[in-house]
Write a protein that holds these residues in place. Sequence first.
Motif, PDB file in Angstrom:
ATOM      1  N   UNK A 188       0.819  -1.225   0.000  1.00 56.88           N
ATOM      2  CA  UNK A 188       0.000   0.000   0.000  1.00 56.88           C
ATOM      3  C   UNK A 188       0.849   1.271   0.000  1.00 56.88           C
ATOM      4  N   UNK A 189       2.176   1.113   0.058  1.00 54.03           N
ATOM      5  CA  UNK A 189       3.053   2.279   0.035  1.00 54.03           C
ATOM      6  C   UNK A 189       3.925   2.435   1.253  1.00 54.03           C
ATOM      7  N   UNK A 190       3.847   1.488   2.190  1.00 53.97           N
ATOM      8  CA  UNK A 190       4.744   1.513   3.345  1.00 53.97           C
ATOM      9  C   UNK A 190       6.168   1.178   2.953  1.00 53.97           C
ATOM     10  N   UNK A 191       7.080   1.374   3.891  1.00 57.39           N
ATOM     11  CA  UNK A 191       8.509   1.226   3.584  1.00 57.39           C
ATOM     12  C   UNK A 191       9.155   0.016   4.246  1.00 57.39           C
ATOM     13  N   UNK A 192       8.325  -0.942   4.683  1.00 59.88           N
ATOM     14  CA  UNK A 192       8.902  -2.139   5.291  1.00 59.88           C
ATOM     15  C   UNK A 192       8.402  -2.341   6.699  1.00 59.88           C
ATOM     16  N   UNK A 193       9.287  -2.830   7.575  1.00 59.42           N
ATOM     17  CA  UNK A 193       8.838  -3.304   8.882  1.00 59.42           C
ATOM     18  C   UNK A 193       9.953  -3.202   9.909  1.00 59.42           C
ATOM     19  N   UNK A 194       9.571  -3.020  11.160  1.00 64.37           N
ATOM     20  CA  UNK A 194      10.434  -3.341  12.295  1.00 64.37           C
ATOM     21  C   UNK A 194       9.781  -4.556  12.924  1.00 64.37           C
ATOM     22  N   UNK A 195      10.438  -5.705  12.804  1.00 59.82           N
ATOM     23  CA  UNK A 195       9.804  -6.990  12.988  1.00 59.82           C
ATOM     24  C   UNK A 195      10.298  -7.747  14.206  1.00 59.82           C
ATOM     25  N   UNK A 196       9.427  -8.616  14.717  1.00 60.99           N
ATOM     26  CA  UNK A 196       9.800  -9.595  15.737  1.00 60.99           C
ATOM     27  C   UNK A 196      10.095 -10.937  15.080  1.00 60.99           C
ATOM     28  N   UNK A 197       9.164 -11.449  14.262  1.00 59.73           N
ATOM     29  CA  UNK A 197       9.376 -12.750  13.615  1.00 59.73           C
ATOM     30  C   UNK A 197      10.575 -12.709  12.666  1.00 59.73           C
ATOM     31  N   UNK A 198      10.937 -11.507  12.205  1.00 56.89           N
ATOM     32  CA  UNK A 198      12.074 -11.380  11.301  1.00 56.89           C
ATOM     33  C   UNK A 198      13.363 -11.947  11.857  1.00 56.89           C
ATOM     34  N   UNK A 199      13.538 -11.909  13.190  1.00 57.26           N
ATOM     35  CA  UNK A 199      14.776 -12.469  13.732  1.00 57.26           C
ATOM     36  C   UNK A 199      14.723 -13.990  13.836  1.00 57.26           C
ATOM     37  N   UNK A 200      13.502 -14.550  13.711  1.00 57.91           N
ATOM     38  CA  UNK A 200      13.370 -15.997  13.691  1.00 57.91           C
ATOM     39  C   UNK A 200      13.596 -16.575  12.311  1.00 57.91           C
ATOM     40  N   UNK A 201      13.090 -15.868  11.304  1.00 62.16           N
ATOM     41  CA  UNK A 201      13.251 -16.284   9.913  1.00 62.16           C
ATOM     42  C   UNK A 201      13.764 -15.099   9.094  1.00 62.16           C
ATOM     43  N   UNK A 202      14.983 -14.650   9.374  1.00 59.59           N
ATOM     44  CA  UNK A 202      15.454 -13.399   8.769  1.00 59.59           C
ATOM     45  C   UNK A 202      15.548 -13.435   7.246  1.00 59.59           C
ATOM     46  N   UNK A 203      16.019 -14.528   6.689  1.00 54.56           N
ATOM     47  CA  UNK A 203      16.170 -14.592   5.239  1.00 54.56           C
ATOM     48  C   UNK A 203      14.817 -14.524   4.548  1.00 54.56           C
ATOM     49  N   UNK A 204      13.899 -15.356   4.984  1.00 56.94           N
ATOM     50  CA  UNK A 204      12.606 -15.440   4.310  1.00 56.94           C
ATOM     51  C   UNK A 204      11.774 -14.175   4.504  1.00 56.94           C
ATOM     52  N   UNK A 205      11.782 -13.634   5.730  1.00 58.05           N
ATOM     53  CA  UNK A 205      10.953 -12.460   5.993  1.00 58.05           C
ATOM     54  C   UNK A 205      11.490 -11.224   5.273  1.00 58.05           C
ATOM     55  N   UNK A 206      12.796 -11.046   5.286  1.00 58.30           N
ATOM     56  CA  UNK A 206      13.363  -9.885   4.585  1.00 58.30           C
ATOM     57  C   UNK A 206      13.219 -10.027   3.071  1.00 58.30           C
ATOM     58  N   UNK A 207      13.297 -11.267   2.549  1.00 59.81           N
ATOM     59  CA  UNK A 207      13.044 -11.482   1.118  1.00 59.81           C
ATOM     60  C   UNK A 207      11.604 -11.099   0.780  1.00 59.81           C
ATOM     61  N   UNK A 208      10.654 -11.472   1.647  1.00 56.89           N
ATOM     62  CA  UNK A 208       9.253 -11.127   1.416  1.00 56.89           C
ATOM     63  C   UNK A 208       9.068  -9.618   1.316  1.00 56.89           C
ATOM     64  N   UNK A 209       9.690  -8.887   2.230  1.00 54.70           N
ATOM     65  CA  UNK A 209       9.548  -7.425   2.217  1.00 54.70           C
ATOM     66  C   UNK A 209      10.191  -6.835   0.968  1.00 54.70           C
ATOM     67  N   UNK A 210      11.357  -7.328   0.591  1.00 53.15           N
ATOM     68  CA  UNK A 210      12.008  -6.816  -0.621  1.00 53.15           C
ATOM     69  C   UNK A 210      11.148  -7.077  -1.857  1.00 53.15           C
ATOM     70  N   UNK A 211      10.545  -8.258  -1.943  1.00 55.02           N
ATOM     71  CA  UNK A 211       9.652  -8.555  -3.062  1.00 55.02           C
ATOM     72  C   UNK A 211       8.455  -7.604  -3.050  1.00 55.02           C
ATOM     73  N   UNK A 212       7.910  -7.341  -1.862  1.00 46.69           N
ATOM     74  CA  UNK A 212       6.796  -6.413  -1.756  1.00 46.69           C
ATOM     75  C   UNK A 212       7.162  -5.017  -2.205  1.00 46.69           C
ATOM     76  N   UNK A 213       8.331  -4.559  -1.809  1.00 44.32           N
ATOM     77  CA  UNK A 213       8.788  -3.223  -2.200  1.00 44.32           C
ATOM     78  C   UNK A 213       8.974  -3.108  -3.712  1.00 44.32           C
ATOM     79  N   UNK A 214       9.292  -4.231  -4.343  1.00 40.84           N
ATOM     80  CA  UNK A 214       9.466  -4.244  -5.805  1.00 40.84           C
ATOM     81  C   UNK A 214       8.151  -4.523  -6.539  1.00 40.84           C
ATOM     82  N   UNK A 215       7.082  -4.758  -5.798  1.00 36.52           N
ATOM     83  CA  UNK A 215       5.788  -5.016  -6.421  1.00 36.52           C
ATOM     84  C   UNK A 215       5.621  -6.419  -6.964  1.00 36.52           C
TER      85      UNK A 215
END
Length: 291
Positions: free
Chosen positions: A200-227
């Motif tokens: 919707x136009x946000x710039x990502x996240x400050x996450x809790x689950x991200x430290x449990x699954x850092x690769x997958x969660x950060x990849x998800x956000x990067x894909x989202x930012x790229x549409x």
Amino acid sequence: MEAFIGTGVALITPFKKDLSVDIPALKKLVEDQIENGIEYLVVLGTTAESATLTQDEKEEIKKAVIETNAGKLPLVLGIGGNNTAGVVEELKSANLEGFDAILSVSPFYNKPTQEGIFRHFKEVSNASPLPVIIYNVPGRTASNILPETVNRIAQECKNVIGVKEAAGDIVQAMKMIALVPDDFLVISGDDMITLPMTLAGGKGVISVIGQGFPREFSDMVRLGLKGEVAEAYKLHYKIAPSIDLIFAEGNPGGIKALLAKKGIVSNVLRLPLVEATDGLKKKIEDFVDNF
């Protein structure tokens, strides 16, 4: 501000069985985040059980994170409270060397009006030598920063660069994104709605689950930012059940159980928080085994 687009992680504080701070485990956790693609780290936020840490322990944690990070990722330091004068004094007196921004929670318990919230952050902005990200988490503070107030802060407090929006309300988040200047960061503070907020136009996240699954969660956000919506949602739905699990009995009990299962930290919390129940731990462990 580009440094804070993507996935930031709100680091836990690992404890040993005797309840002392486990610095080796903290360093291991930081290394794991760096190796797996997280964009930045948040130190001494709520997830760090900062309310139960002494000032000496906080300094020890800051030093350990800075040394382990070694300049690789931007660092955000949590400094906030419900006494405006006290927050201002801490910002003026704290050693902020090694940090790139401040995360400051809206005043809790006092339940200020929108005018009071605005004036609080005006003082925080004036006092802080670093850029400030405000933190809206009504479930903890008992007051909500409305989108109009966030926009007012963005317009009048030039040192405030963004908001961690954790009201769990996608409609409010979208209104916030629509109102604020284009260069003001609206960052999700709710793991479950991170992707829709980003799309919707946000710039990502400050996450809790991200430290449990850092690769997958950060990849998800990067894909989202790229549409890249379809690929991003594949990761979202893969991770989503774990988000429900880690928050089922409060934070950070769930994420500590998950990180303990992964062998990164011991599953120890300080009162008044307690570790996850055996039933929840089993569900978390099963999720990790089958991830």
